[in-house]
Design an enzyme around this catalytic site. Structure first.
Site, PDB file in Angstrom:
ATOM      1  NE  ARG A  16      -3.656   0.567   2.082  1.00 24.12           N
ATOM      2  CZ  ARG A  16      -5.017   0.797   2.431  1.00 24.12           C
ATOM      3  NH1 ARG A  16      -5.107   1.461   3.593  1.00 24.12           N
ATOM      4  NH2 ARG A  16      -6.079  -0.005   2.012  1.00 24.12           N
ATOM      5  CG  HIS A  41      -8.672  -0.137  -2.684  1.00 26.43           C
ATOM      6  ND1 HIS A  41      -7.813  -1.043  -2.309  1.00 26.43           N
ATOM      7  CD2 HIS A  41      -9.084   0.237  -1.613  1.00 26.43           C
ATOM      8  CE1 HIS A  41      -7.876  -1.466  -1.171  1.00 26.43           C
ATOM      9  NE2 HIS A  41      -8.799  -0.321  -0.708  1.00 26.43           N
ATOM     10  CD  GLN A  83     -12.988  -1.847  -0.621  1.00 32.81           C
ATOM     11  OE1 GLN A  83     -12.254  -1.732   0.184  1.00 32.81           O
ATOM     12  NE2 GLN A  83     -14.238  -2.329  -0.366  1.00 32.81           N
ATOM     13  CG  ASP A  85     -13.566   6.347  -0.901  1.00 31.29           C
ATOM     14  OD1 ASP A  85     -13.468   6.184   0.481  1.00 31.29           O
ATOM     15  OD2 ASP A  85     -12.498   6.461  -1.527  1.00 31.29           O
ATOM     16  CB  CYS A  88     -14.122   1.267   0.185  1.00 32.25           C
ATOM     17  SG  CYS A  88     -13.754   2.957   0.215  1.00 32.25           S
ATOM     18  NE  ARG A 120     -10.822  -5.263   0.906  1.00 32.92           N
ATOM     19  CZ  ARG A 120      -9.933  -4.234   1.101  1.00 32.92           C
ATOM     20  NH1 ARG A 120     -10.309  -3.167   2.173  1.00 32.92           N
ATOM     21  NH2 ARG A 120      -8.655  -4.181   0.786  1.00 32.92           N
TER      22      ARG A 120
HETATM   23  N1  NVA Z   1     -10.012   6.889  -1.229  1.00 31.23           N
HETATM   24  C1  NVA Z   1      -9.644   6.356   0.053  1.00 31.23           C
HETATM   25  C2  NVA Z   1      -9.904   4.889   0.399  1.00 31.23           C
HETATM   26  C3  NVA Z   1      -9.418   4.166   1.657  1.00 31.23           C
HETATM   27  C4  NVA Z   1      -9.638   2.888   1.599  1.00 31.23           C
HETATM   28  C5  NVA Z   1      -7.954   6.537   0.340  1.00 31.23           C
HETATM   29  O1  NVA Z   1      -7.316   6.662  -0.533  1.00 31.23           O
HETATM   30  O2  NVA Z   1      -7.787   7.153   1.546  1.00 31.23           O
HETATM   31  N1   CP Z   2     -11.195  -0.246   2.661  1.00 29.21           N
HETATM   32  C1   CP Z   2      -9.925  -0.283   3.159  1.00 29.21           C
HETATM   33  O1   CP Z   2      -9.004  -0.272   2.075  1.00 29.21           O
HETATM   34  O2   CP Z   2      -9.685  -0.091   4.394  1.00 29.21           O
HETATM   35  P1   CP Z   2      -8.323   0.168   5.110  1.00 29.21           P
HETATM   36  O3   CP Z   2      -7.833   1.513   4.554  1.00 29.21           O
HETATM   37  O4   CP Z   2      -8.636   0.135   6.466  1.00 29.21           O
HETATM   38  O5   CP Z   2      -7.327  -0.946   4.737  1.00 29.21           O
END
Ligand code: NVA
Ligand code: CP
Length: 311
Positions: free
Chosen positions: A100, A127, A130, A224, A265, A293
């Site tokens: 990540r 993502h 997800q 989101d 998500c 997930r």
């Molecule tokens: N769009 C959000 C998704 C988190 C799972 C982010 O990138 O922070």
């Molecule tokens: N939806 C998701 O990716 O959650 P986290 O940021 O908690 O991993």
């Protein structure tokens, strides 16, 4: 296909295989507990995570392996060791790597330099893990026949939007992204690619700036957070004003199809992108979505280490 770097790299056949195995892992989490026996999987993160980390570490445990959590600021990469060298080192100890981070290019470079499968656990661009959890949840609700149904994302045109459009296109669905115009709309290249994929799979990709028209008769309303990890704080005010019309309210939800569901998500900010009455209400499937997930990441790792995804 060695890696899962972007949602758009998955074929429909890959997705069907991943769903089938994820459904098995939902019922029987340890049915493939020899897969990673005496092996390790690296979970490398430069951004916070609750679900993705928990899902990946438990998935690895269910496959009989050991997860090794690595924070980027505790690795030599923070002191200038290259991504390519890091990829080669991790490959010598681990059987797979979930990452990540911010730039998609970092994930692509890791994939190119690692001999083991690399999985995108969220970038600023995409993502993919997800999207798989989202669509297995949708399948559970609506079944395989999704003709005549509309699947709508409302909010910021971000990484989750990319995943939503690409995955919907792979599924041959009618997918919609309703976002502000301008800098918070999805990237035009993303939309072009999704449209091409949709065409090949009998689906349709639509981008609109009209949340009311988008929500009408929809099967799914998805949203989101408005501020993603890494978004500049200086833009918060301007962004909140631009995104306010895309908030999922009870009133908007009432215009969707009578059997519609609400998806997110997570993490969520009640009162911002969604009203508490919607996300905590009877149409919300957020906990099933979060549950999947683990089943989907377990399925991805299982098939990637066996070299069974074709792209
Ligand atoms: N769009 C959000 C998704 C988190 C799972 C982010 O990138 O922070
Ligand atoms: N939806 C998701 O990716 O959650 P986290 O940021 O908690 O991993």
């Amino acid at each position: 296909m060695k890696d899962l770097l972007k949602t758009e790299h998955l074929s429909r056949a890959d997705v069907e295989l991943l769903f089938e195995t994820a459904a098995r892992f939902a019922k029987d989490p340890t049915s493939a507990a020899e897969t990673l026996a005496h092996k390790s999987v690296a979970v490398y993160m430069s951004k916070p995570s609750t679900r993705t980390r928990l899902a990946t570490e438990t998935a690895v445990a269910h496959l009989g392996g050991t997860p090794i959590f690595l924070r980027s600021d505790e690795l030599q990469i923070g002191r200038g060791e290259t991504i390519a060298d890091t990829a080669k080192v991790i490959s010598q100890f681990c059987s797979a790597l979930l990452i990540r981070t911010y730039a998609q290019s970092e994930v692509d470079e890791l994939g190119a330099n690692a001999s083991i499968p690399v999985i995108n656990g969220l970038t600023d661009y995409d993502h993919p893990t997800q999207a798989l959890a989202d669509w297995i949840t949708i399948r559970e609700k609506f079944g395989k026949d999704i003709s005549g149904r509309k699947f709508v994302y409302l909010g910021d045109g971000n990484n989750v939007t990319t995943a939503w459009l690409m995955m919907g296109a792979i599924m041959g669905a009618h997918v919609v992204a309703a976002t502000p115009s301008g800098k918070w709309a999805p990237d035009t290249k993303v939309v072009e690619t999704a449209k091409k994929i949709a065409q090949a799979n009998g689906g349709a990709v639509e981008v609109t700036h009209d949340p009311i028209a988008a929500a009408k008769d929809a099967a799914v309303l998805y949203t989101d957070v408005w501020m993603s990890m890494g978004d500049p704080e200086s833009e918060r005010k301007e962004k909140e004003i631009a995104l306010a019309p895309f908030k999922i309210t009870e009133k908007l939800m009432a215009t969707a199809a009578s059997d519609s569901i609400f998806m997110h998500c997570l993490p969520a900010h009640r009162g911002e992108e969604v009203e508490a009455a919607v996300i905590d209400g009877p149409r919300s499937v957020i906990w099933r979505e979060a549950f999947h997930r683990r089943t989907t990441i377990q399925s991805i790792i299982f098939h990637l280490v066996r070299g069974e995804l074709k792209g």
